[in-house]
Motif scaffolding. Sequence first.
Motif, short mmCIF file in Angstrom:
data_model
loop_
_atom_site.label_atom_id
_atom_site.label_comp_id
_atom_site.label_asym_id
_atom_site.label_seq_id
_atom_site.Cartn_x
_atom_site.Cartn_y
_atom_site.Cartn_z
N ARG A 244 0.86 -1.20 0.00
CA ARG A 244 0.00 0.00 0.00
C ARG A 244 0.89 1.24 0.00
O ARG A 244 1.67 1.39 0.95
N PRO A 245 0.83 2.13 -0.97
CA PRO A 245 0.06 2.05 -2.20
C PRO A 245 0.86 1.27 -3.25
O PRO A 245 2.06 1.10 -3.12
N ARG A 247 0.65 -0.18 -7.79
CA ARG A 247 0.03 0.06 -9.11
C ARG A 247 -0.29 -1.25 -9.82
O ARG A 247 0.47 -2.23 -9.71
N LEU A 270 -8.44 -2.03 -4.19
CA LEU A 270 -8.10 -0.67 -4.62
C LEU A 270 -8.17 0.27 -3.43
O LEU A 270 -7.35 1.17 -3.28
N TYR A 271 -9.16 -0.01 -2.57
CA TYR A 271 -9.33 0.81 -1.36
C TYR A 271 -8.35 0.36 -0.27
O TYR A 271 -7.55 1.15 0.23
N GLY A 274 -4.76 0.73 -1.52
CA GLY A 274 -4.43 2.01 -2.18
C GLY A 274 -3.92 1.81 -3.60
O GLY A 274 -2.94 2.42 -4.01
N LEU A 275 -4.59 0.94 -4.37
CA LEU A 275 -4.10 0.61 -5.70
C LEU A 275 -4.55 1.62 -6.74
O LEU A 275 -5.67 2.11 -6.71
N THR A 276 -3.65 1.89 -7.68
CA THR A 276 -4.02 2.62 -8.89
C THR A 276 -4.10 1.59 -10.00
O THR A 276 -3.15 0.83 -10.21
N LEU A 277 -5.22 1.57 -10.71
CA LEU A 277 -5.47 0.55 -11.74
C LEU A 277 -5.55 1.25 -13.08
O LEU A 277 -6.36 2.16 -13.25
N GLN A 278 -4.70 0.84 -14.04
CA GLN A 278 -4.69 1.52 -15.34
C GLN A 278 -4.69 0.52 -16.49
O GLN A 278 -3.78 -0.30 -16.61
N TYR A 280 -4.47 -0.03 -20.66
CA TYR A 280 -3.74 0.74 -21.68
C TYR A 280 -3.58 -0.08 -22.96
O TYR A 280 -3.76 -1.31 -22.95
#
Length: 343
Positions: A244-245, A247, A270-271, A274-278, A280
């Motif tokens: 945490r956090p 990606r 994600l909560y 603390g993930l950022t999900l991208q 592409y």
Amino acid sequence: MSFTTRFVSLSRYLPVGRVEPEHFTVAAKHLPELQDGQVLLRPLAFSVDATLRGQVTGDESYFLPQIPLGEAVTGIGVSEVVASRLPGRAPGDRVVSQVEWADLSVWPTRDHWLEMTPLDPRIRKPAHALGVFGLLGGLTAYTGIVEAGRAQAGETVVVSAAAGNVGSLAGQIARIRGARVIGLAGSEQKRRILTQKLGFDAALDYRAADLAEQLQALTPGGPDLYFDAVGGAVSQTVMNVMRRPARVVVCGLISTYDDDTAWTVNIKPLYSNGLTLQGYTPLQFPQALPAALDHLVDWVETGQLIPLETERHGLDALPAAFAGLFRGENIGKMVVTTTQAEQ
Ligand SMILES: NC(=O)c1ccc[n+]([C@@H]2O[C@H](COP(=O)([O-])OP(=O)(O)OC[C@H]3O[C@@H](n4cnc5c(N)ncnc54)[C@H](OP(=O)(O)O)[C@@H]3O)[C@@H](O)[C@H]2O)c1
């Protein structure tokens, strides 16, 4: 001059379930006279891509067009120009473009979404233009790890479908950037290749019941970056144990393509982590692609990046090669070459 050609067509749509070679037919057709702006191509190597799965469901909401029943399947290929009514293209030129799965293919194809480009003179083997140097191969891996994922030295990166086309390159690129890399792959042979040949730090069986515990043992604190090619339950497990956090870069969701109930990922991590999900594609990073290709060429020439290919031969091999992606039959890029590719 008029030509006939054999081609691979789609016999029926398959919204869910396992693709079989029997879903395709090889037939013959007559090609009309070339018109202004058209080029007649003889494919040397066909790219066999999981992305095609979304084009054979009959669901028009996919980001690429559906393959019309009875018409030629299209994909990316390396070809030699046979005849041209397009200024700047001459017989004998080698190009990378969309092609029909056919012995002879007229460019532009029915569903034109990729420009035709000359084969880079640094690329000697046609299959490399589709794998390690290809848009859906090395350039996808590079932009996923470097541009979207921003993998840093000292970080721990987990890669799924790690012995496949994109995954095998993504893991190696993360290693070149100084990250510690853990690959997930479906067979002992694949996991051995990852650690003994490609320099991955560890490789795990994603089907193991204790995958979460194995990841936690290898990465106290959790991975910093997850390069996801499969989605579904495996990705849920990885996301649950991340730092945490951290990606997550979503390259693909192959575990869900045959099974519309397989999307089991809930967004709780994600909560909680603390993930950022991208998500592409490499086309989101057009400005990065020329330098990315330079890096890939340099890394291959200096032996830092090892391209792996599973090469099959001849037009008739295409349906089984495509079906084989979903059975884990490939190590590295699945490619089908023709006799001309060796010349
Ligand atoms: N974002 C983009 O622009 C982009 C570009 C190219 C590809 N992709 C996506 O990236 C993913 C990988 O593509 P690729 O060309 O590199 O294919 P690939 O990894 O070379 O081939 C597929 C591999 O996925 C694994 N696999 C198959 N079914 C699976 C399942 N149900 N669960 C887990 N693993 C499974 C198999 O390996 P194992 O033996 O290890 O199971 C198989 O060898 C695909 O989802 C594709 O759609 C996205």
